[in-house]
Structure formats: structure tokens, C-alpha cells
Design an enzyme around this catalytic site. Structure first.
Site, PDB file in Angstrom:
ATOM      1  N   GLN A 137     -25.827 -23.864 -21.768  1.00 28.44           N
ATOM      2  CA  GLN A 137     -25.905 -23.700 -20.325  1.00 28.44           C
ATOM      3  C   GLN A 137     -27.337 -23.950 -19.867  1.00 28.44           C
ATOM      4  O   GLN A 137     -28.290 -23.720 -20.603  1.00 28.44           O
ATOM      5  CB  GLN A 137     -25.479 -22.286 -19.890  1.00 28.44           C
ATOM      6  CG  GLN A 137     -24.072 -21.936 -20.224  1.00 28.44           C
ATOM      7  CD  GLN A 137     -23.942 -21.298 -21.597  1.00 28.44           C
ATOM      8  OE1 GLN A 137     -24.694 -21.590 -22.516  1.00 28.44           O
ATOM      9  NE2 GLN A 137     -22.969 -20.437 -21.748  1.00 28.44           N
ATOM     10  N   GLU A 138     -27.486 -24.380 -18.643  1.00 23.02           N
ATOM     11  CA  GLU A 138     -28.807 -24.751 -18.125  1.00 23.02           C
ATOM     12  C   GLU A 138     -29.813 -23.613 -18.281  1.00 23.02           C
ATOM     13  O   GLU A 138     -30.973 -23.843 -18.635  1.00 23.02           O
ATOM     14  CB  GLU A 138     -28.689 -25.178 -16.666  1.00 23.02           C
ATOM     15  CG  GLU A 138     -29.918 -25.897 -16.165  1.00 23.02           C
ATOM     16  CD  GLU A 138     -29.713 -26.513 -14.803  1.00 23.02           C
ATOM     17  OE1 GLU A 138     -30.739 -26.855 -14.182  1.00 23.02           O
ATOM     18  OE2 GLU A 138     -28.571 -26.652 -14.352  1.00 23.02           O
TER      19      GLU A 138
END
Length: 173
Positions: A79-80
């Protein structure tokens, strides 16, 4: 005497340990790849049900013995928000497996940016990289030439290190 025997035992049976990072965007198939690798190299390992694999929050660790080497795989969340933590693991690694979801053309540019950021890190200078174009079992996936074209401007940033792009399907092996 104990120290001598202990040292001899360690020398004879100790395995060289190598840390391999498994990186890529969330949903690329990193954890599935790790689970399938563990079932291939551990005869008695049943593995996690592939249908129960969810998005990794943090990190999964897997160990595989190959000959006289022990490979420790660190599967990091993609995930970012978690990508900012990747560089904390770079100094310890001996290799990187970067997994790309070949069916997600919409996020290919996002994957390329994450790859570019990773590959330009000085801590990974000279570390070999394996790029896995995952989900090749899906008919509508991008081919290896398509992915290489999309990532072509990263070639100069890879430098002189070993780098290989390979098609795979983490689900089917």
C-alpha cells in the site's frame, strides 16, 4: 573442548543466510508467491489457503533452505502508506523480487513509480533484482514486452546490476 566441537558443528552445518525482499504494489501477488514458494521447498509445509490471503499490513516472513543456503524472504506490504517503509529494509537485503500485476494496466504507472523509487536507492546499489510479471495465467494480461516497454526509461537507473524480468503465475506455480 566444547567450544571446539561447537565451532566445528557450526562450520559443518551452518547455512549461509540471504535476505530477499519481495516488493510491489498491493494486490500484485507477493504473498501468494511467497506461500507457493514455501510449499515448493518445504515438503511437509501445507501452506496457507490461497483464498484466505489478504492484503499484507506490515510484513510476512518466509524461510526456504536451498542446498547450503537459507533464503529469508521478507514480503513487505505494498500500500502507498507502507511503501515509505521499504527503504528501512534495503541495507539488510541481498536481492529484490519486484512483483507486477500484469492484469492491472491502470496501476502500471504507479507500479513503475514505486519501482523507480526503489531502484534509485543508494542502499540497493548493486543488489540483483528479479522482476516478476505475475498473473500471466489470465488471458487479458500484459505481455513481458509490454511491461518492458512501460518500464523502459528505468533501464538506465538499474545500472550494472543483474536484473531479470520473468513471467509467472503465483497461483498456478
Amino acid at each position: 573442548m566444547y567450544t571446539l566441537l561447537s565451532g566445528l558443528y557450526k562450520y559443518m552445518f551452518q547455512k549461509d543466510e540471504y535476505c530477499i525482499l519481495i516488493l510491489g504494489l498491493d494486490n500484485a501477488g507477493k504473498t501468494t508467491f511467497l506461500e507457493q514458494s514455501k510449499t515448493r521447498f518445504h515438503k511437509n509445509y501445507k501452506g496457507m489457503s490461497l483464498s484466505k490471503i489478504t492484503t499484507t499490513v506490515g510484513l510476512n516472513i518466509g524461510t526456504v533452505d536451498v542446498g547450503k543456503a537459507r533464503l529469508m524472504f521478507w514480503d513487505l506490504g505494498g500500500q502507498e502508506e507502507l511503501q515509505s517503509l521499504w527503504d528501512k529494509y534495503y541495507a539488510e537485503c541481498h536481492g529484490v523480487i519486484y512483483v507486477i500485476d500484469s492484469t492491472d494496466e491502470e496501476r502500471l504507472s504507479e507500479s513503475k513509480r514505486a519501482f523507480e523509487k526503489m531502484v534509485t536507492s543508494e542502499a540497493l546499489d548493486g543488489v540483483p533484482i528479479l522482476v516478476l510479471a505475475n498473473k500471466q495465467d489470465v488471458e487479458t494480461c500484459l505481455s513481458i514486452p509490454d511491461i518492458k516497454t512501460a518500464f523502459s526509461d528505468c533501464t538506465s537507473k538499474i545500472g550494472r546490476r543483474d536484473c531479470l524480468t520473468q513471467a509467472c503465475s503465483a497461483l498456478t506455480g
